[in-house]
Write a protein that holds these residues in place. Sequence first.
Motif, PDB file in Angstrom:
ATOM      1  N   MET A 179       3.204  -2.923  -7.401  1.00  0.00           N
ATOM      2  CA  MET A 179       3.713  -2.441  -6.128  1.00  0.00           C
ATOM      3  C   MET A 179       2.702  -1.516  -5.473  1.00  0.00           C
ATOM      4  SD  MET A 179       6.652   0.280  -7.420  1.00  0.00           S
ATOM      5  CE  MET A 179       7.197   0.610  -5.747  1.00  0.00           C
ATOM      6  N   CYS A 206       1.952   2.063  -3.323  1.00  0.00           N
ATOM      7  CA  CYS A 206       2.570   3.387  -3.289  1.00  0.00           C
ATOM      8  C   CYS A 206       1.646   4.387  -2.613  1.00  0.00           C
ATOM      9  CB  CYS A 206       2.921   3.858  -4.699  1.00  0.00           C
ATOM     10  SG  CYS A 206       1.488   4.409  -5.682  1.00  0.00           S
ATOM     11  N   ALA A 253       9.070  10.385  -2.562  1.00  0.00           N
ATOM     12  CA  ALA A 253       9.959   9.226  -2.546  1.00  0.00           C
ATOM     13  C   ALA A 253       9.234   7.973  -3.043  1.00  0.00           C
ATOM     14  CB  ALA A 253      10.503   8.999  -1.135  1.00  0.00           C
ATOM     15  N   SER A 254       7.981   7.817  -2.643  1.00  0.00           N
ATOM     16  CA  SER A 254       7.197   6.670  -3.083  1.00  0.00           C
ATOM     17  C   SER A 254       6.974   6.714  -4.592  1.00  0.00           C
ATOM     18  CB  SER A 254       5.852   6.641  -2.348  1.00  0.00           C
ATOM     19  OG  SER A 254       5.086   5.531  -2.737  1.00  0.00           O
ATOM     20  N   CYS A 255       6.668   7.902  -5.120  1.00  0.00           N
ATOM     21  CA  CYS A 255       6.457   8.059  -6.566  1.00  0.00           C
ATOM     22  C   CYS A 255       7.734   7.759  -7.336  1.00  0.00           C
ATOM     23  CB  CYS A 255       5.980   9.473  -6.880  1.00  0.00           C
ATOM     24  SG  CYS A 255       4.354   9.874  -6.217  1.00  0.00           S
ATOM     25  N   LYS A 256       8.878   8.186  -6.786  1.00  0.00           N
ATOM     26  CA  LYS A 256      10.142   7.921  -7.463  1.00  0.00           C
ATOM     27  C   LYS A 256      10.422   6.427  -7.525  1.00  0.00           C
ATOM     28  CE  LYS A 256      14.918   9.472  -7.802  1.00  0.00           C
ATOM     29  NZ  LYS A 256      15.959  10.387  -7.267  1.00  0.00           N
ATOM     30  N   GLU A 257      10.075   5.701  -6.460  1.00  0.00           N
ATOM     31  CA  GLU A 257      10.251   4.251  -6.467  1.00  0.00           C
ATOM     32  C   GLU A 257       9.395   3.601  -7.559  1.00  0.00           C
ATOM     33  OE1 GLU A 257      12.272   2.062  -4.816  1.00  0.00           O
ATOM     34  OE2 GLU A 257      13.306   3.925  -4.281  1.00  0.00           O
ATOM     35  N   VAL A 258       8.195   4.121  -7.738  1.00  0.00           N
ATOM     36  CA  VAL A 258       7.319   3.603  -8.791  1.00  0.00           C
ATOM     37  C   VAL A 258       7.963   3.792 -10.166  1.00  0.00           C
ATOM     38  CG1 VAL A 258       5.123   3.967 -10.000  1.00  0.00           C
ATOM     39  CG2 VAL A 258       5.174   3.904  -7.501  1.00  0.00           C
ATOM     40  N   LEU A 293      11.196   4.312 -10.862  1.00  0.00           N
ATOM     41  CA  LEU A 293      12.405   3.494 -10.970  1.00  0.00           C
ATOM     42  C   LEU A 293      12.047   2.035 -11.257  1.00  0.00           C
ATOM     43  CD1 LEU A 293      14.576   4.944  -8.060  1.00  0.00           C
ATOM     44  CD2 LEU A 293      15.005   5.165 -10.522  1.00  0.00           C
ATOM     45  N   ASN A 294      10.950   1.579 -10.666  1.00  0.00           N
ATOM     46  CA  ASN A 294      10.470   0.228 -10.910  1.00  0.00           C
ATOM     47  C   ASN A 294      10.112   0.045 -12.387  1.00  0.00           C
ATOM     48  OD1 ASN A 294       9.595  -2.406 -10.011  1.00  0.00           O
ATOM     49  ND2 ASN A 294       7.491  -1.678 -10.150  1.00  0.00           N
ATOM     50  N   GLN A 333      13.356   0.035 -14.511  1.00  0.00           N
ATOM     51  CA  GLN A 333      14.015  -1.265 -14.405  1.00  0.00           C
ATOM     52  C   GLN A 333      13.292  -2.319 -15.242  1.00  0.00           C
ATOM     53  OE1 GLN A 333      16.924  -1.972 -12.912  1.00  0.00           O
ATOM     54  NE2 GLN A 333      16.725  -4.056 -13.738  1.00  0.00           N
TER      55      GLN A 333
END
Length: 202
Positions: free
Chosen positions: A170, A172, A178-183, A185-186, A189
């Motif tokens: 992804m 980032c 927020a972008s780091c948190k998405e990383v 969470l990815n 998952q």
Amino acid sequence: MASESFDPTRPGATPQLAASVKILIAGGFGVGKTTMVSAISEVAPLRTEELITEVSTGVDDLSGVEQKTTTTVALDFGRITIDRDLVLYLFGTPGQDRFWFLWDELSRGALGAVVLADTRRLSNSFAAVDFFERRGLTFTVAVNCFEGAPVYTVDEVRDALDLDDHIPVMLCDARDRASCKEVLLNLVQHLIERAGRAPVAT
């Protein structure tokens, strides 16, 4: 760390502890590991940065990151609570080859890793990818989008790094929480999905 739903006044109540997971933030020199840990950590991050001096001339490859003035010499450490049941402890690795002997120790007990990549120096990501593949440690790749850096699609990055299809990639911004948190969470998952596919011991 007790769950937020814990009510100590309820008869027979016992605290539910959040699961603690060790995650590595890895990658080449100057890719943004310290920046990511600092951006996402809910506590003051521990950093072991030192000024880059003339001693590093001819030792550390500064091409593409000539403006960098400090470097991590041991590790970065931070913490982020994903929810009441999950806390991630983040360990940023040093990027220079001469400090790679620390990676084995830092990886002990880690459940997964994020490999940060920089499209200006994409080849510097090969060593980190190889490190985790050889040790069978689950990882994802996050491309830190530096201003003025070449722009590639996720599929182009996957092909360039010769990654298996199941490894998430992804884009980032390591400066953005927020972008780091998405990383992260990815990665979580991906870890859950990998655990679901693991064979059950009999």
